[in-house]
Design a protein around this motif. Structure first.
Motif, PDB file in Angstrom:
ATOM      1  N   LYS A 134      -2.247  -9.337  13.146  1.00 26.51           N
ATOM      2  CA  LYS A 134      -1.545 -10.414  13.858  1.00 26.51           C
ATOM      3  C   LYS A 134      -2.284 -11.739  13.726  1.00 26.51           C
ATOM      4  O   LYS A 134      -1.665 -12.801  13.639  1.00 26.51           O
ATOM      5  N   LYS A 135      -3.609 -11.680  13.715  1.00 23.58           N
ATOM      6  CA  LYS A 135      -4.417 -12.899  13.547  1.00 23.58           C
ATOM      7  C   LYS A 135      -4.429 -13.371  12.102  1.00 23.58           C
ATOM      8  O   LYS A 135      -4.767 -14.517  11.830  1.00 23.58           O
ATOM      9  N   ASN A 136      -4.116 -12.486  11.181  1.00 25.22           N
ATOM     10  CA  ASN A 136      -4.149 -12.789   9.745  1.00 25.22           C
ATOM     11  C   ASN A 136      -2.815 -12.401   9.113  1.00 25.22           C
ATOM     12  O   ASN A 136      -2.741 -11.455   8.314  1.00 25.22           O
ATOM     13  N   PRO A 137      -1.732 -13.136   9.461  1.00 26.47           N
ATOM     14  CA  PRO A 137      -0.390 -12.733   9.015  1.00 26.47           C
ATOM     15  C   PRO A 137      -0.208 -12.729   7.497  1.00 26.47           C
ATOM     16  O   PRO A 137       0.674 -12.047   6.988  1.00 26.47           O
ATOM     17  N   TYR A 138      -1.048 -13.449   6.776  1.00 24.84           N
ATOM     18  CA  TYR A 138      -0.956 -13.454   5.318  1.00 24.84           C
ATOM     19  C   TYR A 138      -1.123 -12.051   4.742  1.00 24.84           C
ATOM     20  O   TYR A 138      -0.617 -11.751   3.664  1.00 24.84           O
ATOM     21  N   PHE A 139      -1.834 -11.173   5.468  1.00 27.76           N
ATOM     22  CA  PHE A 139      -2.062  -9.819   4.961  1.00 27.76           C
ATOM     23  C   PHE A 139      -0.740  -9.094   4.744  1.00 27.76           C
ATOM     24  O   PHE A 139      -0.470  -8.585   3.657  1.00 27.76           O
ATOM     25  N   GLU A 140       0.087  -9.051   5.772  1.00 27.07           N
ATOM     26  CA  GLU A 140       1.373  -8.362   5.640  1.00 27.07           C
ATOM     27  C   GLU A 140       2.386  -9.180   4.868  1.00 27.07           C
ATOM     28  O   GLU A 140       3.217  -8.625   4.156  1.00 27.07           O
ATOM     29  N   GLN A 141       2.334 -10.508   4.993  1.00 28.21           N
ATOM     30  CA  GLN A 141       3.335 -11.366   4.361  1.00 28.21           C
ATOM     31  C   GLN A 141       3.128 -11.524   2.862  1.00 28.21           C
ATOM     32  O   GLN A 141       4.092 -11.704   2.121  1.00 28.21           O
ATOM     33  N   GLU A 142       1.877 -11.493   2.409  1.00 26.95           N
ATOM     34  CA  GLU A 142       1.606 -11.773   0.999  1.00 26.95           C
ATOM     35  C   GLU A 142       0.816 -10.671   0.297  1.00 26.95           C
ATOM     36  O   GLU A 142       1.211 -10.201  -0.764  1.00 26.95           O
ATOM     37  N   ILE A 143      -0.293 -10.282   0.890  1.00 27.73           N
ATOM     38  CA  ILE A 143      -1.223  -9.398   0.194  1.00 27.73           C
ATOM     39  C   ILE A 143      -0.649  -8.007  -0.019  1.00 27.73           C
ATOM     40  O   ILE A 143      -0.795  -7.432  -1.103  1.00 27.73           O
ATOM     41  N   LEU A 144       0.016  -7.448   0.998  1.00 32.95           N
ATOM     42  CA  LEU A 144       0.552  -6.100   0.836  1.00 32.95           C
ATOM     43  C   LEU A 144       1.561  -6.016  -0.303  1.00 32.95           C
ATOM     44  O   LEU A 144       1.600  -5.018  -1.026  1.00 32.95           O
ATOM     45  N   GLY A 145       2.356  -7.037  -0.487  1.00 36.15           N
ATOM     46  CA  GLY A 145       3.310  -7.045  -1.608  1.00 36.15           C
ATOM     47  C   GLY A 145       2.596  -6.973  -2.948  1.00 36.15           C
ATOM     48  O   GLY A 145       2.996  -6.217  -3.837  1.00 36.15           O
ATOM     49  N   GLU A 146       1.529  -7.751  -3.088  1.00 34.83           N
ATOM     50  CA  GLU A 146       0.772  -7.727  -4.341  1.00 34.83           C
ATOM     51  C   GLU A 146       0.062  -6.390  -4.535  1.00 34.83           C
ATOM     52  O   GLU A 146      -0.010  -5.864  -5.644  1.00 34.83           O
ATOM     53  N   LEU A 147      -0.462  -5.836  -3.440  1.00 30.97           N
ATOM     54  CA  LEU A 147      -1.112  -4.534  -3.502  1.00 30.97           C
ATOM     55  C   LEU A 147      -0.139  -3.470  -3.992  1.00 30.97           C
ATOM     56  O   LEU A 147      -0.455  -2.679  -4.879  1.00 30.97           O
ATOM     57  N   ARG A 148       1.056  -3.453  -3.427  1.00 28.96           N
ATOM     58  CA  ARG A 148       2.053  -2.434  -3.781  1.00 28.96           C
ATOM     59  C   ARG A 148       2.446  -2.504  -5.250  1.00 28.96           C
ATOM     60  O   ARG A 148       2.570  -1.472  -5.923  1.00 28.96           O
ATOM     61  N   VAL A 149       2.636  -3.707  -5.750  1.00 23.45           N
ATOM     62  CA  VAL A 149       2.990  -3.875  -7.164  1.00 23.45           C
ATOM     63  C   VAL A 149       1.867  -3.352  -8.047  1.00 23.45           C
ATOM     64  O   VAL A 149       2.096  -2.622  -9.019  1.00 23.45           O
ATOM     65  N   LEU A 150       0.645  -3.714  -7.716  1.00 21.53           N
ATOM     66  CA  LEU A 150      -0.502  -3.310  -8.518  1.00 21.53           C
ATOM     67  C   LEU A 150      -0.703  -1.789  -8.489  1.00 21.53           C
ATOM     68  O   LEU A 150      -0.932  -1.160  -9.525  1.00 21.53           O
ATOM     69  N   VAL A 151      -0.581  -1.179  -7.315  1.00 25.01           N
ATOM     70  CA  VAL A 151      -0.747   0.271  -7.194  1.00 25.01           C
ATOM     71  C   VAL A 151       0.330   0.998  -8.002  1.00 25.01           C
ATOM     72  O   VAL A 151       0.037   1.957  -8.718  1.00 25.01           O
ATOM     73  N   LYS A 152       1.559   0.560  -7.909  1.00 27.12           N
ATOM     74  CA  LYS A 152       2.635   1.206  -8.674  1.00 27.12           C
ATOM     75  C   LYS A 152       2.392   1.074 -10.180  1.00 27.12           C
ATOM     76  O   LYS A 152       2.647   2.010 -10.940  1.00 27.12           O
ATOM     77  N   ARG A 153       1.879  -0.070 -10.596  1.00 24.51           N
ATOM     78  CA  ARG A 153       1.591  -0.273 -12.018  1.00 24.51           C
ATOM     79  C   ARG A 153       0.462   0.658 -12.465  1.00 24.51           C
ATOM     80  O   ARG A 153       0.549   1.309 -13.511  1.00 24.51           O
ATOM     81  N   VAL A 154      -0.597   0.740 -11.675  1.00 19.83           N
ATOM     82  CA  VAL A 154      -1.740   1.593 -12.018  1.00 19.83           C
ATOM     83  C   VAL A 154      -1.325   3.060 -12.062  1.00 19.83           C
ATOM     84  O   VAL A 154      -1.724   3.801 -12.962  1.00 19.83           O
ATOM     85  N   LEU A 155      -0.487   3.470 -11.110  1.00 17.76           N
ATOM     86  CA  LEU A 155      -0.052   4.877 -11.055  1.00 17.76           C
ATOM     87  C   LEU A 155       1.118   5.164 -11.982  1.00 17.76           C
ATOM     88  O   LEU A 155       1.527   6.307 -12.131  1.00 17.76           O
ATOM     89  N   ARG A 156       1.674   4.096 -12.557  1.00 18.71           N
ATOM     90  CA  ARG A 156       2.832   4.210 -13.461  1.00 18.71           C
ATOM     91  C   ARG A 156       4.021   4.838 -12.742  1.00 18.71           C
ATOM     92  O   ARG A 156       4.687   5.728 -13.279  1.00 18.71           O
ATOM     93  N   LEU A 157       4.269   4.374 -11.523  1.00 22.34           N
ATOM     94  CA  LEU A 157       5.397   4.889 -10.725  1.00 22.34           C
ATOM     95  C   LEU A 157       6.644   4.061 -10.969  1.00 22.34           C
ATOM     96  O   LEU A 157       6.604   2.902 -11.196  1.00 22.34           O
TER      97      LEU A 157
END
Length: 192
Positions: free
Chosen positions: A169-192
């Motif tokens: 809640k104090k760092n809204p950029y985490f859910e608004q921006e970072i998680l989206g980038e994390l998800r894309v990167l993880v799916k690419r690495v796992l080839r999902l």
């Protein structure tokens, strides 16, 4: 070089931290040298200790939600290795929460495990203990905010405990921006 299966057997028989409140019970996920994603957290909690399955608790549910992967993918040891800084439940602090991972564990096993996991493309550093061990002393918030400077090898994350809800809640950029980038990167690495 030792093979992965033999090393995991050796780790599961480890007793270097005798005297733990629930006794030594090393818990990790490392079933295939083909794993592409490494998750490094701190140490198993009581639920993980009781079930023998790492991140088998509400923190694991939150982490899987962050990654947008289900339990089947998360626990697929052909895709994902999970190597905490301490393999055994370290006990509780008097003020609440778990004690830090035991200091003997990571120096004893981490480098040897990484040598037999040659296909790791990305390591998620979950929480301060993992980040400080791998990256040196620093602040979780700054590392998470500046995650791009650690790519392509590492992606720092806060620990997914209930305490992180207030932090997010104090760092809204985490859910608004970072998680989206994390998800894309993880799916690419796992080839999902």
């Amino acid at each position: 070089m030792q093979c992965l299966n033999d090393l995991v057997k050796e780790i599961k028989a480890c007793h270097i931290c005798e005297g733990l409140p629930l006794g030594p019970k090393p818990i990790l996920q490392a079933g295939s040298a083909n794993a592409r994603l490494l998750i490094t957290g701190q140490a198993p909690g009581t639920l993980a200790h009781n079930t023998g399955l790492t991140f088998n608790d509400p923190s694991g549910d939150r982490l899987r939600d962050w990654l947008q992967i289900d339990r089947d993918v998360f626990y697929n040891d052909q895709l994902i290795a999970i190597i905490p800084m301490g393999f055994c439940y370290p006990g509780r602090l008097e003020k609440g929460g778990d004690k830090p991972p035991r200091k003997e564990c990571a120096p004893q096993w981490r480098d040897r495990l990484l040598q037999v996991l040659p296909n790791i493309r990305l390591t998620l550093l979950v929480g301060s203990y993992a980040q400080n061990y791998v990256l040196g002393k620093g602040q979780v918030t700054q590392r998470v905010k500046n995650f791009q400077q650690y790519l392509p090898n590492f992606f720092p994350l806060p620990h997914p405990s209930w305490r992180t809800l207030a932090w997010a809640k104090k760092n809204p950029y985490f859910e608004q921006e970072i998680l989206g980038e994390l998800r894309v990167l993880v799916k690419r690495v796992l080839r999902l």
